[in-house]
Design an enzyme around this catalytic site. Structure first.
Site, PDB file in Angstrom:
ATOM      1  CE  LYS A 181     -25.858  25.972 -11.203  1.00 36.07           C
ATOM      2  NZ  LYS A 181     -26.685  26.729 -10.232  1.00 36.07           N
ATOM      3  CB  SER A 220     -21.939  29.733 -16.910  1.00 35.73           C
ATOM      4  OG  SER A 220     -23.070  29.577 -17.743  1.00 35.73           O
TER       5      SER A 220
END
Length: 414
Positions: free
Chosen positions: A60, A314
């Site tokens: 992110k 991720s």
């Protein structure tokens, strides 16, 4: 699902390249590791792109930094605000700290303590608001309207998407022969950027790359949205993969995914738990549930590829207590831990007989519960629940068959 060539909604390759130059100032190039276990399942080489090893523990920060870098001096002076229960919060907080921008992060009441502490450590002011995330989001947007702070969206923004796309460029640098990229999907920011990057770069190279998205079956908004031709809202059910539990696709993300993603599959919590255990044992990687969605899809046989495949892990931000529960859950799914219930006559020596037969099959007894009280028990009968560690499904069946051979009726307790 066909793949049209239209790229109108996606960031250009040049924009993603510019984002990579900027992102290099804050994010590291994460490693890509071969997974023999996943490769054996797929029948081709599989590599894991380890964004769980990224700064802040997730990808992110790439999109957050790209977005914040685009703000004007006036916008920076008013600060930024975001709403997040996890990785987006930490990405915005760190990016803001690096750029000298005041960040206010709204998080839901009851957010996991490690995520709350990490966000504060990056220098953000944290406001706990709302018992559900929709209220947290509404509070953050109200704060933006009142103070002039720029709201930083988690996925539905062209610069956030471009920042995520830098992962796609790294994958092509690290594994040029990749034929399939498997990506988790929540709102769609990560897969939008990755698909835009690899599709455009591959087109220049005369190489075709498939992009497969993976959603949790507890919040699978993209399949019905693609069928309807526009974003639709679906119910979000409780899931261990809260990081991808998004009930409605991002508007911009939907357009990109519709044009560039080849296939979308879903995974169950049980499949995610199995993948987390495999990643811990075989790859020595700690991966959060949302981050394990792509490996889970491969492990569950839901991804088909004709060649080298890369699965994006991720993120790796997981509460240790949740990890403990998931490991237990995953071991049950792998038939390496089971609780067996056996009804016994209430007379001496029965427990010893059961224990000897289980031990004789080389299974390790972890816990024993012996009770005379239960609905439907016959008079003079007791229930024995014995929790055992086994080597897998075949070994577990061997233990059960051993008990059946001496006249018992063992049942697996779920």
């Amino acid at each position: 699902m066909t793949t049209p060539t239209g790229l109108a909604a996606a960031p250009s390759l040049q924009e993603i390249e510019r984002a990579r130059a900027n992102v290099s100032q804050i994010a590291k190039i994460t490693p890509i590791e071969r997974s023999k276990a996943l490769g054996a399942e797929l029948g081709h080489e599989v590599f894991i792109k380890c964004e769980n090893l990224q700064r802040t523990g997730a990808y992110k920060v790439r999109g957050a930094y790209t977005k914040l870098l685009s703000l004007t001096d006036e916008e920076r002076a008013h600060g930024v605000v975001a709403a997040s229960a996890g990785n987006h919060a930490q990405g915005v907080a760190m990016a803001a700290r690096e750029l000298g921008i005041k960040a206010t992060i709204f998080m839901p009441i009851g957010v996991a303590l490690p995520k709350l502490q990490a966000t504060r450590r990056y220098g953000a002011e944290v406001v706990l608001e709302g018992d559900i995330f929709d209220r947290t989001l509404a509070a953050a947007k109200a704060f933006s309207a009142e103070t002039g702070a720029t709201f930083i969206p988690p996925y539905d923004d062209p610069r956030v998407i471009a920042g995520a796309g830098t992962i796609g460029l790294e994958i092509l640098d690290q594994q040029p022969d990749v034929e399939t990229v498997v990506v988790p999907i929540g709102g769609g920011g990560l897969i939008s950027g990755v698909a835009a990057a690899v599709k455009q770069k591959a087109q220049l190279l005369g190489h075709r790359i498939r992009v497969v998205g993976v959603q949790s079956d507890r919040a699978s908004s993209y399949l019905p949205s693609l069928e309807a031709g526009h974003p639709v809202t679906v119910p979000v059910h409780p899931s261990i993969a809260d990081g991808i539990a998004v009930g409605r696709p991002g508007t911009l993300n939907f357009e990109i995914i519709r044009d560039l993603v080849d296939e979308i599959v879903t995974v169950r919590d049980e499949e995610i738990a199995r993948a987390i255990v495999l990643m811990l044992e075989r790859a020595k990687l700690v991966v959060e549930p949302a981050g394990a969605a792509a490996p889970a899809a491969i492990l569950a046989g839901k991804v088909h590829s004709a060649g080298t495949t890369v699965a994006i892990a991720s993120g790796g931000n997981i509460d240790p207590l949740l990890l403990q529960q998931i490991i237990q859950y995953g071991l049950v799914e792998l038939s390496r831990y089971a609780t067996i219930s056996v009804m016994l006559p209430d007379r001496p020596g029965q427990l010893q007989i059961i224990s000897e037969h289980v031990a004789g099959q080389d299974a390790n007894v972890v816990e024993v519960l012996h009770t005379r009280h239960g609905k439907g028990f016959d008079i003079g009968a007791v229930e024995l629940q014995i929790s055992v560690e086994t080597k897998g499904e075949e070994h577990l069946q061997q233990v059960l068959n051993s008990l059946r051979e001496i006249g018992y009726d063992p049942q697996i307790v779920r």
